[in-house]
Write a protein that holds these residues in place. Structure first.
Motif, PDB file in Angstrom:
ATOM      1  N   UNK A  57     -17.506 -18.737  25.395  1.00  0.00           N
ATOM      2  CA  UNK A  57     -17.831 -19.470  26.621  1.00  0.00           C
ATOM      3  C   UNK A  57     -19.214 -20.104  26.569  1.00  0.00           C
ATOM      4  N   UNK A  58     -20.059 -19.651  25.656  1.00  0.00           N
ATOM      5  CA  UNK A  58     -21.422 -20.184  25.576  1.00  0.00           C
ATOM      6  C   UNK A  58     -21.851 -20.527  24.155  1.00  0.00           C
ATOM      7  N   UNK A  59     -20.969 -20.381  23.198  1.00  0.00           N
ATOM      8  CA  UNK A  59     -21.332 -20.636  21.803  1.00  0.00           C
ATOM      9  C   UNK A  59     -20.096 -21.126  21.071  1.00  0.00           C
ATOM     10  N   UNK A  60     -20.270 -21.530  19.834  1.00  0.00           N
ATOM     11  CA  UNK A  60     -19.137 -21.989  19.025  1.00  0.00           C
ATOM     12  C   UNK A  60     -19.311 -21.514  17.593  1.00  0.00           C
ATOM     13  N   UNK A 102     -33.316 -19.122  27.859  1.00  0.00           N
ATOM     14  CA  UNK A 102     -32.213 -18.160  27.813  1.00  0.00           C
ATOM     15  C   UNK A 102     -31.267 -18.350  28.993  1.00  0.00           C
ATOM     16  N   UNK A 103     -31.842 -18.609  30.157  1.00  0.00           N
ATOM     17  CA  UNK A 103     -31.021 -18.829  31.350  1.00  0.00           C
ATOM     18  C   UNK A 103     -30.172 -20.083  31.185  1.00  0.00           C
ATOM     19  N   UNK A 104     -30.748 -21.130  30.622  1.00  0.00           N
ATOM     20  CA  UNK A 104     -30.020 -22.371  30.413  1.00  0.00           C
ATOM     21  C   UNK A 104     -28.874 -22.172  29.427  1.00  0.00           C
ATOM     22  N   UNK A 105     -29.084 -21.325  28.419  1.00  0.00           N
ATOM     23  CA  UNK A 105     -28.050 -21.064  27.410  1.00  0.00           C
ATOM     24  C   UNK A 105     -27.113 -19.932  27.808  1.00  0.00           C
ATOM     25  N   UNK A 150     -31.442 -12.004  21.197  1.00  0.00           N
ATOM     26  CA  UNK A 150     -32.257 -12.504  20.092  1.00  0.00           C
ATOM     27  C   UNK A 150     -31.286 -13.088  19.077  1.00  0.00           C
ATOM     28  N   UNK A 151     -31.297 -14.416  18.932  1.00  0.00           N
ATOM     29  CA  UNK A 151     -30.367 -15.070  18.022  1.00  0.00           C
ATOM     30  C   UNK A 151     -31.092 -15.497  16.752  1.00  0.00           C
ATOM     31  N   UNK A 152     -30.375 -15.639  15.673  1.00  0.00           N
ATOM     32  CA  UNK A 152     -31.000 -15.872  14.380  1.00  0.00           C
ATOM     33  C   UNK A 152     -31.832 -17.155  14.368  1.00  0.00           C
ATOM     34  N   UNK A 153     -31.398 -18.195  15.079  1.00  0.00           N
ATOM     35  CA  UNK A 153     -32.155 -19.445  15.053  1.00  0.00           C
ATOM     36  C   UNK A 153     -33.468 -19.353  15.817  1.00  0.00           C
TER      37      UNK A 153
END
Length: 462
Positions: free
Chosen positions: A100-103, A408-411, A416-419
């Motif tokens: 829902x928030x990533x691909x 973080x709120x926008x995403x 903690x993500x790798x990028x």
């Protein structure tokens, strides 16, 4: 020095380095190289070098999560909802993402960027055996395996070329796949760059097949018809520029790669001129790579440098003349820095700006880059003194970077993500390379400018 800097409200006093940072330019020549006050240069190099090593060490540990046979682990660490007891949960592979928030496509691109960022760190593999072994395992996986499960991608033969396809959805069928020009270019970049860093050349045969695969799925005839954004196109351009910088002229596809780049750059240049709001850190870095390449003719170099300056102007909000946009689009809105705010996480744009700082003799740009990156290290890198979003810093997370709350709120994530770390590592590596080319000078009490070597010569005579 007139400087476009973040408002005081967005840049706390301890990060305002206007007095500590002394940029010195010779009044005798407009194009004289920019210099830094020697003691400041020494301090900032030491700080950023330590940060780079901490970030690289963390990424090595992170990508290896799951054991010695694992590949591309540690994609995202979920921290739980705000206000809840933080129960940390690792999402190790792209098949575990929240659709829902990533691909899967974005996940694969971020992991490939992280691997390439490690291969860009100067001297890492000679000093860190674990990092070298990790890069070798990942290189082998990308070149020899038909599937890379952690990335959700696999290789297929298409019209005599090799093509990477990715699963469309994490909960979908393994046969429901799609091709991605950005993934194709990013795999090409990672393998060529890491292969050179490891001193290996046998991967170039696969690389050529992947390049022709890209040409098959994304030929010039469909560029205007595609829905790829300028930023996604910038990622492709950056990937191909990195590849071109590390593929020797003796390679059988070097000339074809250069020709593809020239055509693609012309296409992106036209889009850039028609929309004054376009900007991408990937395109900024691509311009630097192309400027430093030996494959450009004089006219092309003139366009590249002009384009590079325009990237800086749009970021800082400098007003520039309308290009092909026409009078109704002839004014540019506020700069990107003003939009995001100087106090927020800025490693994303700094990846490109740090690279441009090495190309353009722009004192204001160097000042802004150094201020923002020092702020990112102090505020957004986990250390024993800064636990970030955690109550207590964990040893395995020391060196990682995290995003600001607004981002973080926008995403729609709390993680903690790798990028988050990979982008800062790219920026750190680029800035440290730029600092090596900037002269350190000592300014005495009467304002005379002297280099460090001149000071040493004077001491020897006393």
């Amino acid at each position: 020095l007139q400087t476009t800097t973040p408002p005081a409200a967005n840049m706390p006093g301890r990060f305002c380095l206007a007095l500590a940072l002394l940029l010195v330019q010779s009044p005798a020549a407009k194009d004289a190289p920019t210099a830094l006050e020697a003691s400041y240069k020494e301090r900032i190099q030491s700080l950023l070098s330590a940060s780079e090593q901490a970030a690289a060490t963390h990424l090595v540990r992170r990508l290896a999560l799951g054991g010695s046979d694992s590949h591309f682990g540690g994609y995202e660490l979920e921290l739980g909802e705000a206000g809840e007891k933080k129960e940390l949960k690792w999402l190790q592979s792209c098949s575990q993402i929240d659709g829902s928030r990533d691909s899967i496509e974005n996940c694969a691109l971020r992991q490939l960027q992280a691997l390439t960022a490690l291969c860009d760190v100067k001297g890492l593999f000679s000093e860190n055996e674990a990092a070298k072994q990790l890069a070798e395992r990942h290189l082998m996986q990308l070149t020899k395996a038909k599937k890379v499960p952690a990335l959700g991608i696999s290789q297929q033969t298409f019209s005599g070329t090799s093509l990477f396809v990715h699963q469309k959805r994490p909960d979908g069928s393994a046969d429901d796949v799609d091709a991605s020009p950005a993934i194709q270019a990013s795999v090409l970049m990672a393998v060529v760059r890491c292969g050179e860093a490891l001193g290996r050349k046998e991967h170039l045969e696969e690389a050529e097949s992947w390049f022709w695969g890209l040409d098959k799925i994304y030929p010039q005839s469909i560029w205007n018809q595609s829905l790829i954004s300028f930023h996604r196109s910038g990622i492709m351009w950056e990937s191909l520029a990195v590849t071109a910088a590390h593929v020797g002229k003796e390679s059988s596809f070097y000339e074809d790669l250069q020709a593809y780049l020239v055509r693609f750059e012309a296409f992106l240049r036209k889009a850039w001129e028609e929309n004054l709001e376009f900007w991408s850190f990937a395109s900024a870095r691509a311009l630097t790579l192309r400027w430093n390449s030996k494959g450009l003719k004089k006219k092309q170099r003139t366009v590249v440098k002009k384009w590079a300056k325009e990237h800086v102007d749009r970021f800082l909000g400098r007003q520039t003349a309308s290009l092909a946009a026409g009078p109704e689009k002839g004014t540019m809105s506020e700069g990107i820095l003003a939009r995001i705010g100087g106090a927020r996480y800025t490693c994303g744009p700094l990846q490109g700006l740090a690279a441009l700082a090495a190309t353009l003799n722009d004192a204001e740009l160097i000042q802004v880059v150094l201020k923002l990156l020092e702020k990112d290290v102090a505020r957004y890198q986990i250390s024993t003194e800064n636990a970030g979003p955690l109550k207590v810093a964990r040893e395995d997370l020391v060196g990682a970077f995290f995003r600001d709350d607004e981002q973080l709120k926008m995403e729609k994530r709390n993680s903690l993500r790798v990028d988050d770390t990979a982008m800062c590592l790219v920026a750190l590596t680029q800035v440290l390379e730029t600092l090596e080319s900037i002269q350190g000078v000592v300014v005495d009490q009467i304002g005379a400018r002297r280099t460090s070597s001149e000071i040493a010569e004077t001491s020897d005579k006393l």
